[in-house]
Design a protein around this motif. Structure first.
Motif, PDB file in Angstrom:
ATOM      1  N   GLU A 140      53.757  82.663  64.599  1.00 42.49           N
ATOM      2  CA  GLU A 140      54.052  81.776  63.485  1.00 42.49           C
ATOM      3  C   GLU A 140      54.076  80.335  63.977  1.00 42.49           C
ATOM      4  O   GLU A 140      54.564  80.059  65.073  1.00 42.49           O
ATOM      5  N   ALA A 141      53.558  79.426  63.151  1.00 42.73           N
ATOM      6  CA  ALA A 141      53.605  78.008  63.478  1.00 42.73           C
ATOM      7  C   ALA A 141      53.902  77.235  62.206  1.00 42.73           C
ATOM      8  O   ALA A 141      53.385  77.575  61.136  1.00 42.73           O
ATOM      9  N   PRO A 142      54.733  76.209  62.274  1.00 42.16           N
ATOM     10  CA  PRO A 142      55.042  75.433  61.075  1.00 42.16           C
ATOM     11  C   PRO A 142      53.827  74.659  60.591  1.00 42.16           C
ATOM     12  O   PRO A 142      52.965  74.265  61.388  1.00 42.16           O
ATOM     13  N   LEU A 143      53.766  74.453  59.291  1.00 41.18           N
ATOM     14  CA  LEU A 143      52.719  73.646  58.685  1.00 41.18           C
ATOM     15  C   LEU A 143      53.310  72.315  58.243  1.00 41.18           C
ATOM     16  O   LEU A 143      54.419  72.272  57.697  1.00 41.18           O
ATOM     17  N   ALA A 144      52.571  71.251  58.451  1.00 43.57           N
ATOM     18  CA  ALA A 144      53.022  69.931  58.021  1.00 43.57           C
ATOM     19  C   ALA A 144      51.815  69.057  57.728  1.00 43.57           C
ATOM     20  O   ALA A 144      50.845  69.044  58.496  1.00 43.57           O
ATOM     21  N   VAL A 145      51.865  68.359  56.612  1.00 45.17           N
ATOM     22  CA  VAL A 145      50.811  67.411  56.278  1.00 45.17           C
ATOM     23  C   VAL A 145      50.874  66.237  57.247  1.00 45.17           C
ATOM     24  O   VAL A 145      51.869  66.045  57.949  1.00 45.17           O
ATOM     25  N   ARG A 146      49.815  65.453  57.277  1.00 48.56           N
ATOM     26  CA  ARG A 146      49.804  64.314  58.185  1.00 48.56           C
ATOM     27  C   ARG A 146      49.929  63.012  57.398  1.00 48.56           C
ATOM     28  O   ARG A 146      49.543  62.935  56.224  1.00 48.56           O
ATOM     29  N   ALA A 190      40.358  74.441  51.571  1.00 49.00           N
ATOM     30  CA  ALA A 190      40.618  73.007  51.745  1.00 49.00           C
ATOM     31  C   ALA A 190      42.102  72.700  51.573  1.00 49.00           C
ATOM     32  O   ALA A 190      42.660  71.850  52.288  1.00 49.00           O
ATOM     33  N   TYR A 191      42.767  73.399  50.655  1.00 45.51           N
ATOM     34  CA  TYR A 191      44.199  73.172  50.450  1.00 45.51           C
ATOM     35  C   TYR A 191      45.001  73.668  51.651  1.00 45.51           C
ATOM     36  O   TYR A 191      46.018  73.070  52.017  1.00 45.51           O
ATOM     37  N   ALA A 192      44.556  74.747  52.260  1.00 44.07           N
ATOM     38  CA  ALA A 192      45.214  75.227  53.470  1.00 44.07           C
ATOM     39  C   ALA A 192      45.100  74.191  54.584  1.00 44.07           C
ATOM     40  O   ALA A 192      46.068  73.930  55.321  1.00 44.07           O
ATOM     41  N   MET A 193      43.931  73.565  54.698  1.00 45.60           N
ATOM     42  CA  MET A 193      43.741  72.545  55.718  1.00 45.60           C
ATOM     43  C   MET A 193      44.537  71.278  55.408  1.00 45.60           C
ATOM     44  O   MET A 193      44.966  70.567  56.313  1.00 45.60           O
ATOM     45  N   LEU A 194      44.758  71.004  54.145  1.00 46.82           N
ATOM     46  CA  LEU A 194      45.622  69.881  53.785  1.00 46.82           C
ATOM     47  C   LEU A 194      47.047  70.157  54.259  1.00 46.82           C
ATOM     48  O   LEU A 194      47.692  69.308  54.875  1.00 46.82           O
ATOM     49  N   ALA A 195      47.547  71.383  53.988  1.00 45.08           N
ATOM     50  CA  ALA A 195      48.891  71.748  54.431  1.00 45.08           C
ATOM     51  C   ALA A 195      49.007  71.756  55.950  1.00 45.08           C
ATOM     52  O   ALA A 195      50.090  71.516  56.506  1.00 45.08           O
ATOM     53  N   ALA A 196      47.894  72.006  56.634  1.00 47.73           N
ATOM     54  CA  ALA A 196      47.887  72.044  58.097  1.00 47.73           C
ATOM     55  C   ALA A 196      47.680  70.667  58.721  1.00 47.73           C
ATOM     56  O   ALA A 196      47.634  70.545  59.955  1.00 47.73           O
ATOM     57  N   ILE A 199      43.192  67.748  56.396  1.00 49.85           N
ATOM     58  CA  ILE A 199      42.578  67.079  55.243  1.00 49.85           C
ATOM     59  C   ILE A 199      43.683  66.316  54.524  1.00 49.85           C
ATOM     60  O   ILE A 199      44.849  66.732  54.534  1.00 49.85           O
ATOM     61  N   ASP A 200      43.336  65.190  53.900  1.00 45.76           N
ATOM     62  CA  ASP A 200      44.349  64.327  53.287  1.00 45.76           C
ATOM     63  C   ASP A 200      44.427  64.434  51.771  1.00 45.76           C
ATOM     64  O   ASP A 200      45.495  64.178  51.193  1.00 45.76           O
ATOM     65  N   LEU A 201      43.340  64.798  51.117  1.00 41.43           N
ATOM     66  CA  LEU A 201      43.317  64.813  49.657  1.00 41.43           C
ATOM     67  C   LEU A 201      42.272  65.811  49.175  1.00 41.43           C
ATOM     68  O   LEU A 201      41.175  65.882  49.742  1.00 41.43           O
ATOM     69  N   GLN A 239      42.802  70.212  35.930  1.00 44.22           N
ATOM     70  CA  GLN A 239      42.479  69.116  36.837  1.00 44.22           C
ATOM     71  C   GLN A 239      43.588  69.008  37.891  1.00 44.22           C
ATOM     72  O   GLN A 239      44.756  68.799  37.548  1.00 44.22           O
ATOM     73  N   ILE A 240      43.220  69.141  39.153  1.00 43.22           N
ATOM     74  CA  ILE A 240      44.198  69.199  40.236  1.00 43.22           C
ATOM     75  C   ILE A 240      43.938  68.090  41.260  1.00 43.22           C
ATOM     76  O   ILE A 240      42.796  67.852  41.673  1.00 43.22           O
ATOM     77  N   LEU A 241      45.010  67.429  41.666  1.00 43.08           N
ATOM     78  CA  LEU A 241      44.983  66.474  42.763  1.00 43.08           C
ATOM     79  C   LEU A 241      46.054  66.890  43.764  1.00 43.08           C
ATOM     80  O   LEU A 241      47.236  66.966  43.416  1.00 43.08           O
ATOM     81  N   ALA A 242      45.660  67.183  44.979  1.00 38.91           N
ATOM     82  CA  ALA A 242      46.596  67.529  46.049  1.00 38.91           C
ATOM     83  C   ALA A 242      46.485  66.475  47.142  1.00 38.91           C
ATOM     84  O   ALA A 242      45.386  66.105  47.547  1.00 38.91           O
ATOM     85  N   VAL A 243      47.634  65.992  47.600  1.00 40.98           N
ATOM     86  CA  VAL A 243      47.651  64.972  48.645  1.00 40.98           C
ATOM     87  C   VAL A 243      48.649  65.360  49.716  1.00 40.98           C
ATOM     88  O   VAL A 243      49.677  65.994  49.439  1.00 40.98           O
ATOM     89  N   GLY A 244      48.356  64.970  50.948  1.00 43.46           N
ATOM     90  CA  GLY A 244      49.305  65.170  52.021  1.00 43.46           C
ATOM     91  C   GLY A 244      50.309  64.044  52.079  1.00 43.46           C
ATOM     92  O   GLY A 244      51.512  64.266  52.174  1.00 43.46           O
ATOM     93  N   ASP A 245      49.839  62.826  52.003  1.00 46.60           N
ATOM     94  CA  ASP A 245      50.683  61.633  52.001  1.00 46.60           C
ATOM     95  C   ASP A 245      50.733  61.096  50.581  1.00 46.60           C
ATOM     96  O   ASP A 245      49.692  60.727  50.015  1.00 46.60           O
TER      97      ASP A 245
END
Length: 261
Positions: A140-146, A190-196, A199-201, A239-245
């Motif tokens: 297991e490893a924690p997930l965090a946006v950048r 892509a959303y998984a990579m955002l959480a990891a 990806i930023d948006l 319509q979905i917008l996901a952002v890390g920051d």
């Protein structure tokens, strides 16, 4: 993990058990799209969702289920499992490991637990009350946006610009022009990579409730945010917008709001 998070992981592993043997193998495939459209569904889609429904009914018979392949069962229940057995079926049939099993638990009309599973890569991205984590190979490893406060520095993604209609395409084009780099064709991965924090948006439209419900808890638990193109809670508009920051959210919404439903 909480009880429901542990069960969501069990469901993800069951979805992987059923769907993975068909990947790059032989299976039945049909087209449920209308004239001029290609909307494939495979034997793996149907069998995976059927298997998940069996487990849910056995463990939580009072819970509801909403699934892409078999519709709604008690959608007004306090707890509702929302299933997309294979998100990215086009990637699946092309042999690309970007498809995912999406599983969410909605409690009182809000997604509270979410799983984005990629069986071929042995990855389960989990988000819920206990946080966000990646389960892989028994670890297991924690997930965090950048951090990425400026859109001009952002790596962004959408599945396919051809899926945008009318003013949506113009809005995407402007966001793309402002960003540093864009990647296409990743579907929910892509959303998984955002959480990891890779990806930023991510911006998409035309999504159904099973397309976006699982990603909300994963991204939020990792420190990001998911809204519609008005900057509000995701809804039936798709319509979905996901952002890390969250710093880049308003920068993107300046353009996206003009095409918001």
């Amino acid at each position: 993990m909480t009880e429901y998070e542990l069960f969501a992981v069990d469901l993800a592993r069951e979805a992987a058990r059923v769907s993975l043997p068909y990947f790059r193998g032989a299976y039945e495939e049909t087209d449920k799209g209308g004239p001029g459209a290609f909307d494939p569904v495979t034997q793996a889609d149907r069998e995976a969702e059927a298997a998940l429904r069996v487990l849910i009914a056995a463990r939580y018979p009072d819970h509801g289920v909403i699934g892409e392949e078999y519709g709604e069962d008690r959608p007004d229940a306090e707890h509702v499992w929302i299933l997309d057995p294979i998100d990215g079926t086009r990637a699946f049939i092309a042999g690309l490991p970007l498809w995912t099993n999406l599983i969410a638990l909605r409690t009182e009309d809000r997604p509270t637990v979410g799983v984005i599973g990629q069986p071929y890569l042995d990855e389960i991205f989990l988000g819920g009350p206990s946080g966000a984590r990646l389960l892989k190979g028994g670890t297991e490893a924690p997930l965090a946006v950048r951090p990425c406060p400026r859109l001009t520095d952002a790596l962004i993604a959408t599945t396919d610009p051809d899926l945008f209609t009318g003013s949506e395409l113009g809005a995407w084009t402007q966001v793309r022009a402002a960003a540093r780099l864009a990647r296409l064709g990743c579907d929910a991965y892509a959303y998984a990579m955002l959480a990891a924090g890779r990806i930023d948006l991510v911006v998409e439209s035309g999504l159904k409730v099973w397309d976006w419900s699982a990603l909300v808890p994963v991204i939020e638990a990792a420190g990001g945010e998911v809204t519609n193109w008005r900057g509000e809670t995701p809804d039936g508009g798709g319509q979905i917008l996901a952002v890390g920051d969250v710093g880049i959210r308003e920068q993107a919404l300046v353009t996206l709001r003009r095409a918001a439903l």
